[in-house]
Design a protein around this motif. Sequence first.
Motif, PDB file in Angstrom:
ATOM      1  N   ASN A 188       2.959  -9.576   0.343  1.00 49.80           N
ATOM      2  CA  ASN A 188       3.422 -10.653  -0.537  1.00 49.80           C
ATOM      3  C   ASN A 188       2.741 -10.689  -1.905  1.00 49.80           C
ATOM      4  O   ASN A 188       2.764 -11.721  -2.564  1.00 49.80           O
ATOM      5  CB  ASN A 188       3.243 -12.008   0.169  1.00 49.80           C
ATOM      6  N   VAL A 189       2.157  -9.574  -2.335  1.00 51.91           N
ATOM      7  CA  VAL A 189       1.514  -9.612  -3.652  1.00 51.91           C
ATOM      8  C   VAL A 189       2.591  -9.741  -4.741  1.00 51.91           C
ATOM      9  O   VAL A 189       3.704  -9.227  -4.603  1.00 51.91           O
ATOM     10  CB  VAL A 189       0.616  -8.373  -3.922  1.00 51.91           C
ATOM     11  N   THR A 190       2.238 -10.425  -5.820  1.00 52.32           N
ATOM     12  CA  THR A 190       3.218 -10.662  -6.883  1.00 52.32           C
ATOM     13  C   THR A 190       3.169  -9.525  -7.905  1.00 52.32           C
ATOM     14  O   THR A 190       2.202  -8.758  -7.965  1.00 52.32           O
ATOM     15  CB  THR A 190       2.904 -11.969  -7.631  1.00 52.32           C
ATOM     16  N   LYS A 191       4.190  -9.489  -8.769  1.00 49.55           N
ATOM     17  CA  LYS A 191       4.165  -8.427  -9.782  1.00 49.55           C
ATOM     18  C   LYS A 191       3.049  -8.675 -10.793  1.00 49.55           C
ATOM     19  O   LYS A 191       2.461  -7.736 -11.310  1.00 49.55           O
ATOM     20  CB  LYS A 191       5.531  -8.231 -10.443  1.00 49.55           C
ATOM     21  N   GLU A 192       2.721  -9.947 -11.040  1.00 45.78           N
ATOM     22  CA  GLU A 192       1.614 -10.250 -11.973  1.00 45.78           C
ATOM     23  C   GLU A 192       0.310  -9.665 -11.418  1.00 45.78           C
ATOM     24  O   GLU A 192      -0.466  -9.052 -12.153  1.00 45.78           O
ATOM     25  CB  GLU A 192       1.459 -11.756 -12.172  1.00 45.78           C
ATOM     26  N   PHE A 340       6.444  -5.739  -2.767  1.00 47.86           N
ATOM     27  CA  PHE A 340       5.537  -4.640  -3.112  1.00 47.86           C
ATOM     28  C   PHE A 340       5.523  -3.578  -2.007  1.00 47.86           C
ATOM     29  O   PHE A 340       5.676  -2.390  -2.268  1.00 47.86           O
ATOM     30  CB  PHE A 340       4.126  -5.196  -3.345  1.00 47.86           C
ATOM     31  N   SER A 341       5.372  -4.008  -0.746  1.00 49.43           N
ATOM     32  CA  SER A 341       5.240  -2.999   0.320  1.00 49.43           C
ATOM     33  C   SER A 341       6.559  -2.265   0.574  1.00 49.43           C
ATOM     34  O   SER A 341       6.549  -1.156   1.114  1.00 49.43           O
ATOM     35  CB  SER A 341       4.683  -3.611   1.600  1.00 49.43           C
ATOM     36  N   GLN A 342       7.674  -2.866   0.157  1.00 55.02           N
ATOM     37  CA  GLN A 342       8.953  -2.162   0.331  1.00 55.02           C
ATOM     38  C   GLN A 342       9.109  -0.987  -0.647  1.00 55.02           C
ATOM     39  O   GLN A 342       9.987  -0.144  -0.455  1.00 55.02           O
ATOM     40  CB  GLN A 342      10.119  -3.148   0.164  1.00 55.02           C
TER      41      GLN A 342
END
Length: 384
Positions: A188-192, A340-342
């Motif tokens: 669930n990490v964000t692009k920021e 992100f993990s995808q």
Amino acid sequence: MKNILLLGATGSIGQSVLSVIDQNKDLLNLYAITLDKNISKAEEISKIFSPDYIYINCEKSFSKFNTESKNKASAINGSSDLSNLIFDDNIDIIISAVSGFAGLEATAIAAKTGKTILLANKESIVTAGEIILSSAASSGTTIIPIDSEHNAIFQCLAGEKSTNDVSKIIITASGGPFLDKKLDELKNVTKEEALKHPNWSMGSKISIDSATLVNKCLELIEAKYLFDLDEKFFELVVHPQSIIHSIVTYRDGSSICQMSNPDMRVPIAHALSNERRLNINFNEINFSGLNLSFNDFPEDRKKLENIAREVCNKGHSSGIILNAANEVAVDSFLHDEISFSQIYDVIYRTFDTTTMSNINDIESIYEKDIESRMEAKKVVKSIS
Ligand code: NDP
Ligand code: MG
């Protein structure tokens, strides 16, 4: 005086190059620049450096620039103008710093000129390494890497007549913003968060590649081609401080490394130097109390490394498929279509499902790229 054509002048590498030129105006002249859309930045660059030509890739931006700008430089656009510019006899050095697969067109033309290329655009080597290196060899084009790790290897090999005595080359990786995180903690990490690199300030595509560690895998393939060595010679090692940019070990037991604080102007200045090193304002390493650490490339990203090794061994379309899958995945992540993990799922599944084929010319690279992107987009659709 050396005349420079800077491809991708408005980007992050472009800015570092301009800073080095600015500090060495008596030796280096910005003769021409290329960009895609950022015409306001091109205006700024033009005011300071007065290049003779500005190539604007995007048709709309080109028209806007032509109607609004009072700039004295000739603005040009279109493939034949780009090719004529690259072959312009006034140019001594071509700096390849467009980001992604878009950098292939100009780099492949530059490889035929017999001039000197300073290479940042690793994607052109990942997708067309064999063709570019063989064009360069037959036309007498010199390629000097400015990707920091490859420039480090280049410097560590200086003075050696061949790579015959090399026993191992370590390519260092900073580990990116998620250095201490396992892959299953990154869902669930964000692009920021992903764009925030701890050591380097870079364009968005390479920043995401550094966060996923795909960047290091592309660099392994880049190194294999640039130094003409089997992938088995290269080891990927995480070095969070980004002070040692790579290490070459020789068969007599000597290991030679290149060190600097993380600043792209250092490899760029080295590659632009001629008989003497250039003077730049840089931040010297403070060795007192300096702690350097090294860790194995993370086990949960080994599949990615193995794909890169497979690309090194198979060549042909494999690098095109990997690169296209990654570019589609990064773009989809930056547009909030996948997590992100995808990104890894898109790469692994596209690499598995796209048919490998033999590649003998640039046209078939473009065809394979289109096919691979279509496969990757299908994967994105199926998981988003
Ligand atoms: P940026 O995204 O910051 O800049 C990309 C540049 O390419 C911009 O000038 C952009 O123009 C231009 N561009 C994009 N598409 C085209 C096109 N079709 N024709 C002409 N110009 C185009 O990228 P970076 O500077 O970060 O990276 C550039 C390359 O260098 C990449 O291959 C990267 O992997 C490599 N590299 C980068 C490092 C870094 O520190 N940044 C380190 C090592 C390697 P516009 O601004 O108009 O969109
Ligand atoms: Mg690098």
